[in-house]
Design a protein around this motif. Structure first.
Motif, PDB file in Angstrom:
ATOM      1  N   SER A  56      30.965  27.847  46.856  1.00 45.87           N
ATOM      2  CA  SER A  56      32.289  28.315  47.253  1.00 45.87           C
ATOM      3  C   SER A  56      33.293  28.195  46.112  1.00 45.87           C
ATOM      4  CB  SER A  56      32.786  27.544  48.478  1.00 45.87           C
ATOM      5  OG  SER A  56      32.901  26.166  48.199  1.00 45.87           O
ATOM      6  N   SER A  57      33.072  27.234  45.201  1.00 43.38           N
ATOM      7  CA  SER A  57      33.990  27.070  44.066  1.00 43.38           C
ATOM      8  C   SER A  57      33.830  28.186  43.046  1.00 43.38           C
ATOM      9  CB  SER A  57      33.750  25.716  43.388  1.00 43.38           C
ATOM     10  OG  SER A  57      32.480  25.684  42.744  1.00 43.38           O
ATOM     11  N   GLN A  58      32.737  28.945  43.135  1.00 45.28           N
ATOM     12  CA  GLN A  58      32.481  30.031  42.199  1.00 45.28           C
ATOM     13  C   GLN A  58      32.962  31.378  42.729  1.00 45.28           C
ATOM     14  OE1 GLN A  58      28.245  29.738  41.649  1.00 45.28           O
ATOM     15  NE2 GLN A  58      28.367  27.881  40.429  1.00 45.28           N
TER      16      GLN A  58
ATOM     17  N   GLU B 252      38.724  34.757  42.860  1.00 52.02           N
ATOM     18  CA  GLU B 252      40.004  34.579  43.529  1.00 52.02           C
ATOM     19  C   GLU B 252      40.310  35.778  44.421  1.00 52.02           C
ATOM     20  OE1 GLU B 252      44.721  33.782  42.382  1.00 52.02           O
ATOM     21  OE2 GLU B 252      43.185  33.911  40.809  1.00 52.02           O
ATOM     22  N   GLY B 253      40.749  35.487  45.641  1.00 49.19           N
ATOM     23  CA  GLY B 253      41.068  36.541  46.592  1.00 49.19           C
ATOM     24  C   GLY B 253      39.903  36.942  47.473  1.00 49.19           C
ATOM     25  N   TYR B 254      38.730  36.383  47.221  1.00 39.08           N
ATOM     26  CA  TYR B 254      37.530  36.739  47.982  1.00 39.08           C
ATOM     27  C   TYR B 254      37.080  35.602  48.906  1.00 39.08           C
ATOM     28  CZ  TYR B 254      36.746  41.054  45.352  1.00 39.08           C
ATOM     29  OH  TYR B 254      36.861  42.319  44.814  1.00 39.08           O
ATOM     30  N   GLU B 255      37.900  34.580  49.056  1.00 36.21           N
ATOM     31  CA  GLU B 255      37.504  33.406  49.837  1.00 36.21           C
ATOM     32  C   GLU B 255      37.245  33.746  51.301  1.00 36.21           C
ATOM     33  OE1 GLU B 255      39.874  32.186  46.283  1.00 36.21           O
ATOM     34  OE2 GLU B 255      40.219  33.598  47.934  1.00 36.21           O
ATOM     35  N   GLU B 256      38.118  34.558  51.894  1.00 36.01           N
ATOM     36  CA  GLU B 256      37.933  34.919  53.306  1.00 36.01           C
ATOM     37  C   GLU B 256      36.694  35.772  53.505  1.00 36.01           C
ATOM     38  OE1 GLU B 256      41.413  35.804  55.930  1.00 36.01           O
ATOM     39  OE2 GLU B 256      42.468  35.955  54.023  1.00 36.01           O
ATOM     40  N   ILE B 257      36.410  36.627  52.552  1.00 38.24           N
ATOM     41  CA  ILE B 257      35.192  37.444  52.628  1.00 38.24           C
ATOM     42  C   ILE B 257      33.970  36.532  52.595  1.00 38.24           C
ATOM     43  CG2 ILE B 257      33.785  39.127  51.385  1.00 38.24           C
ATOM     44  CD1 ILE B 257      36.359  40.496  50.517  1.00 38.24           C
ATOM     45  N   TYR B 258      34.000  35.545  51.715  1.00 32.09           N
ATOM     46  CA  TYR B 258      32.892  34.590  51.618  1.00 32.09           C
ATOM     47  C   TYR B 258      32.673  33.865  52.946  1.00 32.09           C
ATOM     48  CZ  TYR B 258      30.436  30.281  50.307  1.00 32.09           C
ATOM     49  OH  TYR B 258      29.562  29.237  50.256  1.00 32.09           O
ATOM     50  N   GLU B 259      33.748  33.374  53.540  1.00 37.26           N
ATOM     51  CA  GLU B 259      33.629  32.644  54.801  1.00 37.26           C
ATOM     52  C   GLU B 259      33.099  33.546  55.918  1.00 37.26           C
ATOM     53  OE1 GLU B 259      33.919  29.474  55.365  1.00 37.26           O
ATOM     54  OE2 GLU B 259      34.423  29.068  53.261  1.00 37.26           O
TER      55      GLU B 259
ATOM     56  N   ARG C 260      36.163  51.078  35.503  1.00 38.30           N
ATOM     57  CA  ARG C 260      35.992  49.638  35.278  1.00 38.30           C
ATOM     58  C   ARG C 260      36.595  48.830  36.423  1.00 38.30           C
ATOM     59  NH1 ARG C 260      37.530  47.073  29.636  1.00 38.30           N
ATOM     60  NH2 ARG C 260      36.651  45.276  30.752  1.00 38.30           N
ATOM     61  N   LYS C 261      37.772  49.240  36.867  1.00 40.11           N
ATOM     62  CA  LYS C 261      38.434  48.531  37.961  1.00 40.11           C
ATOM     63  C   LYS C 261      37.576  48.578  39.227  1.00 40.11           C
ATOM     64  CE  LYS C 261      42.796  48.469  40.567  1.00 40.11           C
ATOM     65  NZ  LYS C 261      44.107  49.148  40.756  1.00 40.11           N
ATOM     66  N   GLY C 262      37.016  49.726  39.524  1.00 43.92           N
ATOM     67  CA  GLY C 262      36.188  49.863  40.726  1.00 43.92           C
ATOM     68  C   GLY C 262      34.898  49.070  40.634  1.00 43.92           C
ATOM     69  N   THR C 263      34.241  49.120  39.474  1.00 46.07           N
ATOM     70  CA  THR C 263      32.986  48.382  39.332  1.00 46.07           C
ATOM     71  C   THR C 263      33.220  46.878  39.276  1.00 46.07           C
ATOM     72  OG1 THR C 263      33.033  48.706  36.919  1.00 46.07           O
ATOM     73  CG2 THR C 263      31.771  50.297  38.233  1.00 46.07           C
ATOM     74  N   GLU C 264      34.386  46.451  38.800  1.00 49.52           N
ATOM     75  CA  GLU C 264      34.706  45.018  38.840  1.00 49.52           C
ATOM     76  C   GLU C 264      34.801  44.529  40.284  1.00 49.52           C
ATOM     77  OE1 GLU C 264      38.238  44.642  36.532  1.00 49.52           O
ATOM     78  OE2 GLU C 264      37.188  44.779  34.603  1.00 49.52           O
ATOM     79  N   ASN C 265      35.364  45.354  41.169  1.00 47.83           N
ATOM     80  CA  ASN C 265      35.384  45.009  42.590  1.00 47.83           C
ATOM     81  C   ASN C 265      33.964  44.826  43.120  1.00 47.83           C
ATOM     82  OD1 ASN C 265      38.159  45.124  42.715  1.00 47.83           O
ATOM     83  ND2 ASN C 265      38.240  46.647  44.353  1.00 47.83           N
ATOM     84  N   ILE C 266      33.088  45.738  42.744  1.00 53.78           N
ATOM     85  CA  ILE C 266      31.688  45.653  43.184  1.00 53.78           C
ATOM     86  C   ILE C 266      31.039  44.391  42.626  1.00 53.78           C
ATOM     87  CG2 ILE C 266      29.414  46.723  42.986  1.00 53.78           C
ATOM     88  CD1 ILE C 266      30.880  49.452  43.034  1.00 53.78           C
TER      89      ILE C 266
ATOM     90  N   MET D   8      32.102  41.407  44.614  1.00 58.27           N
ATOM     91  CA  MET D   8      31.464  41.344  45.935  1.00 58.27           C
ATOM     92  C   MET D   8      30.010  40.903  45.802  1.00 58.27           C
ATOM     93  SD  MET D   8      31.884  41.585  49.176  1.00 58.27           S
ATOM     94  CE  MET D   8      33.380  42.542  49.494  1.00 58.27           C
ATOM     95  N   VAL D   9      29.338  41.356  44.767  1.00 57.09           N
ATOM     96  CA  VAL D   9      27.962  40.912  44.512  1.00 57.09           C
ATOM     97  C   VAL D   9      27.939  39.395  44.331  1.00 57.09           C
ATOM     98  CG1 VAL D   9      26.086  40.928  42.816  1.00 57.09           C
ATOM     99  CG2 VAL D   9      27.127  43.083  43.542  1.00 57.09           C
ATOM    100  N   LYS D  10      28.879  38.864  43.568  1.00 55.85           N
ATOM    101  CA  LYS D  10      28.933  37.423  43.319  1.00 55.85           C
ATOM    102  C   LYS D  10      29.154  36.653  44.612  1.00 55.85           C
ATOM    103  CE  LYS D  10      30.874  34.122  40.035  1.00 55.85           C
ATOM    104  NZ  LYS D  10      31.755  33.953  38.860  1.00 55.85           N
TER     105      LYS D  10
END
Length: 266
Positions: free
Chosen positions: A48-50, A53-60, A250-256, A259-261
């Motif tokens: 969870s520490s990895q 930022e901003g993806y914490e709720e998605i992770y949960e 680049r911006k779009g693939t960074e989002n992907i 999400m992969v991470k």
């Protein structure tokens, strides 16, 4: 009488010894369980520490959701219903009457084929409920992450343009080549400006499939809307605006990539 007393005494010793052994065994089991629990907690905390930022709720959400009970089959029922020869039907899989199947541990779909057809009638079969979350994860890992770069390589993070890549975009060069090797899946290799446009064709249809079905999972739905809008905007650019287009790509693939991470951290 003496023999009797000796027998009783020995029995008492034996029983007492068994009692100590059982207590030791129970303590050992408790210790092992505590170690396992602590290790799992540490792994979860480290993962969870990895999270970006901003993806914490998605992770949960992806970590804690449960697959639906409706239509769930036992292993024996799945063997009976599904066609023979499907190697993904195992005891480690949760299979459903609508022919979608998921890994018990990760809750990801075991096949990235989506939408799916009924094995017997050929008719399209819709997922339902939280099955869409399991399918979404698999689509991200098996489809979206394998985007092409400008040199025709798939699944590599996009960085600053190299001199070779810059020339391809400046000159409007690009190729689309079909590679059909016997015994291997057909591949389409794209380079240059063709790769930029190919990314739109890969990403937008997948996200459009999921967008109306994941509205109740707001953080994930917001990610879908945002990422799709980036690639839709990218589709409005022509080759003359190649620099702005590449920045959007680049911006779009960074989002992907983020999400992969998240998914791989679960």
């Amino acid at each position: 009488m003496k023999k009797v007393y000796v027998s009783i005494a020995l029995t008492g010793v034996l029983l007492f010894g068994c009692s100590d052994h059982q207590e030791d065994g129970q303590e050992d089991t408790q210790n092992v369980q505590e170690v396992q629990a602590n290790a799992e907690a540490e792994t979860s905390e480290r993962n969870s520490s990895q999270i970006p930022e901003g993806y914490e709720e998605i992770y949960e959400t992806l970590k804690n959701f449960e697959l639906p009970e409706e239509g769930k089959l036992t292993y024996e029922e799945a063997l009976e219903l599904y066609p023979e020869g499907l190697d993904f039907i195992t005891e480690d899989v949760v299979a459903y009457e609508n022919f979608y199947a998921f890994d018990k541990e990760t809750k990801r779909a075991v096949s990235f084929v989506f939408p799916k057809n009924d094995y017997y009638t050929g008719e399209p079969v819709d997922p339902y409920g939280s099955q869409y979350l399991g399918l979404f994860q698999t689509q991200v890992l098996d489809v979206l992450r394998h985007y092409p770069n400008l040199l025709g390589e798939y699944g590599q993070p996009l960085g600053e343009l190299t001199e070779e890549e810059r020339k391809l975009l400046e000159n409007g060069e690009g190729t689309r080549t079909k590679v059909d090797n016997e015994g291997e899946p057909i591949k389409i290799i794209v380079t240059g400006w063709e790769a930029v446009k190919a990314n739109v064709d890969r990403v937008v249809p997948v996200l459009e499939e999921f967008e109306p079905h994941l509205e109740e999972y707001e953080p994930i739905h917001n990610w879908i809307v945002e990422t799709k809008s980036i690639f839709e905007e990218l589709d409005t650019y022509d080759q003359e605006n190649w620099e702005e287009a590449y920045n959007l790509l680049r911006k779009g693939t960074e989002n992907i990539d983020k999400m992969v991470k998240v998914i791989e951290s679960i």
